[in-house]
Motif scaffolding. Structure first.
Motif, short mmCIF file in Angstrom:
data_model
loop_
_atom_site.label_atom_id
_atom_site.label_comp_id
_atom_site.label_asym_id
_atom_site.label_seq_id
_atom_site.Cartn_x
_atom_site.Cartn_y
_atom_site.Cartn_z
N ARG A 117 0.85 -1.19 0.00
CA ARG A 117 0.00 0.00 0.00
C ARG A 117 0.88 1.24 0.00
N GLY A 172 -2.28 -4.32 -11.86
CA GLY A 172 -3.64 -4.47 -11.36
C GLY A 172 -3.92 -3.62 -10.12
N THR A 220 -5.18 -0.80 -7.46
CA THR A 220 -6.44 -0.12 -7.17
C THR A 220 -6.15 1.14 -6.35
N GLU A 265 -13.36 1.75 -3.66
CA GLU A 265 -12.13 1.35 -4.32
C GLU A 265 -12.40 1.20 -5.80
N ASP A 266 -11.37 1.41 -6.59
CA ASP A 266 -11.54 1.25 -8.03
C ASP A 266 -10.19 0.88 -8.63
N LEU A 267 -10.21 0.13 -9.72
CA LEU A 267 -8.97 -0.15 -10.44
C LEU A 267 -8.44 1.15 -11.03
N VAL A 268 -7.13 1.35 -10.98
CA VAL A 268 -6.53 2.52 -11.61
C VAL A 268 -6.95 2.58 -13.08
N GLU A 269 -6.91 1.41 -13.71
CA GLU A 269 -7.25 1.33 -15.14
C GLU A 269 -8.64 1.91 -15.43
N ASP A 270 -9.58 1.70 -14.50
CA ASP A 270 -10.96 2.13 -14.75
C ASP A 270 -11.21 3.60 -14.43
N VAL A 300 -2.93 3.89 -2.79
CA VAL A 300 -2.86 3.00 -3.93
C VAL A 300 -2.48 1.62 -3.39
#
Lengths: 156, 296
Positions: free
Chosen positions: B72, B134, B136, B147-152, B171
């Motif tokens: 983290r 991967g 988040t 929480e969310d995926l960085v990608e999204d 992160v």
């Protein structure tokens, strides 16, 4: 809003609002105009000062983010008697200054480097100044100055 | 000297206070972390926020630690600290490599990982490595944590799914399986990073006991409106045994699916060529780490 910090060893409190960068405080409020404004966006390093010993681009640092810090500018390099610091003298001796606009920024970056590593390798010197642009010297004489100031042979 | 336009300025002491101020201020409020993008945009007038909330007074938002199931990283952690972290170097090689080529040392010491994500630059240096790992983000707002995926998060240039009253607080990078490797490469116009990338490529791969590729993720920067995955390239790798031919096929796929524009930094065709070269090199570097088992 009051902003308190230490500049070149002296405690200062100035009026600064959220819109002021550290560079504005140094140049406009404290009249320390040795630090230059170049690109205004963290690319050229002309505005480099030390905040708690670490080189930062003062043009993109919100002044209040530096509250309570120890700031050193080029005016703080020479001693009280006016004797230049080793890296300042080496810049003169090695013709490392042409127009001079980038010089204060380079001196601050290199002062921090030498404090961290008293005998830096040439590659480290180049990496350290990768955020300082000089359009006159071609950098060679600047690297020479660091080698001279740290008592090292120049490999040329 | 360039000045910033007037705005309301706050230094809250807690996240709750900060999100409360942002929620009350409306859509054009902005969060100030390292300031290496926001301060510049406010000088030029590209951004004219009515309210700026400086997060520097909130404790506990910086730091890198082993957490359950991964690493983290606090949102206010400086890029310099990410670059210097032995834990990051060991667990997330691509992120370590990307941090080392983000702008110049005197910018890295100001810039934060949360700010880099929230900025959502198409040329983001940290976006691609976080995507291939991967990663988040933890986000706080008056509505509570999510929480969310960085990608999204990425929607478009300098645009994310984050509302103006949401703050990224940390992160999370999940632990990687055995025989995993990742790498990040970038080309800018000045050597060793420094400049905004013309192209950035992160690659990650996982091998099975026989050395075949069981998983592969590739993410690209500076070749689309946001950092982007390269699914065709990934598909060309999964199930294959690593070889020059397989990597070349993946690189060709990546070059085919990227969508660059021409701008002052590089032409679109040059970027496509760079994607091909950097994808091959990043895959080779990731493979080397996967085979040597350096990620633990």
């Amino acid at each position: 809003m009051n902003l308190s910090l230490t500049v070149n060893g002296a405690a200062v409190t100035v009026e600064a609002d959220g819109a002021d960068t550290l560079l504005m405080v140094l140049r406009d409020r404290l009249r320390l105009t040795g630090t230059k404004e170049g690109c205004t966006e963290g690319e050229c390093g002309a505005c480099t000062v030390l905040v708690d010993g670490v080189p930062v681009d003062s043009c993109i640092l919100a002044a209040h983010s530096a509250a309570g810090s120890e700031v050193q500018t080029v005016e703080g390099l020479a001693d009280r008697g006016g004797a230049l610091s080793p890296i300042q003298q080496a810049f003169i001796d090695n013709f490392s200054v042409q127009c001079g606009f980038c010089t204060p920024g380079f001196l601050m970056t290199l002062t921090a480097l030498i404090a961290e590593d008293p005998t830096p390798e040439e590659e480290w010197v180049k990496a350290a100044v990768s955020g300082n642009l000089c359009r006159c010297t071609g950098y060679t004489t600047i690297v020479d100055a660091v080698m001279a100031a740290t008592g090292q042979e120049v490999a040329r | 000297m360039q000045r910033l336009r007037r705005f309301e300025y706050h230094e809250p002491a807690t996240i709750d206070e900060a999100t409360g101020i942002l929620a009350a201020a409306g859509d054009d409020a902005r969060v100030l972390a390292g300031g290496t993008d926001l301060v510049i945009d406010m000088k030029t007038g590209r951004m004219r926020p009515s309210t700026v909330v400086n997060l520097k007074g909130i404790t506990g938002l910086a730091g890198i630690e082993e957490a359950e199931g991964g690493v983290r990283i606090g949102a206010l952690t400086k890029v310099t600290a990410v670059e210097a972290s032995e834990l990051v170097a060991r667990r997330c090689p691509a992120l370590n490599q990307a941090a080392a080529v983000l702008a110049s040392p005197s910018v890295r010491v100001l810039a934060t990982i949360g700010g880099n994500i929230g900025r959502a630059s198409p040329a983001s240096d940290l976006g691609p490595p976080l995507i291939v790992h991967g990663a988040t983000v933890a986000v706080e707002s008056p509505e509570g944590p999510r929480e969310d995926l960085v990608e999204d998060l990425y929607v478009g240039p300098v645009t994310t799914t984050l509302a103006s009253h949401e703050i990224i607080t940390s992160v999370f990078i999940p632990a990687t399986p055995r025989r995993f490797g990742s790498a990040h490469l970038k080309i800018g116009s000045r050597g060793g990073g420094t400049d905004i990338s013309m192209v950035g490529v992160s690659a990650a791969m996982t091998l099975d006991a026989d050395g075949s590729i069981v998983d592969a993720v590739i993410a690209l920067a500076s070749v689309a409106p946001t950092p982007m995955r390269a699914p065709d390239a990934e598909g060309a790798l999964i199930g294959e045994t690593p070889s020059e031919e397989v990597f070349a096929a993946a690189a060709t796929a990546a070059a085919g699916e990227c969508r660059p524009i021409s701008d002052l930094r590089a032409s679109a065709s040059h970027r496509v060529a760079l994607v091909r070269v950097l994808t091959t090199r990043a895959l080779s570097a990731a493979l080397e780490i996967a085979r040597n088992g350096e990620v633990s």
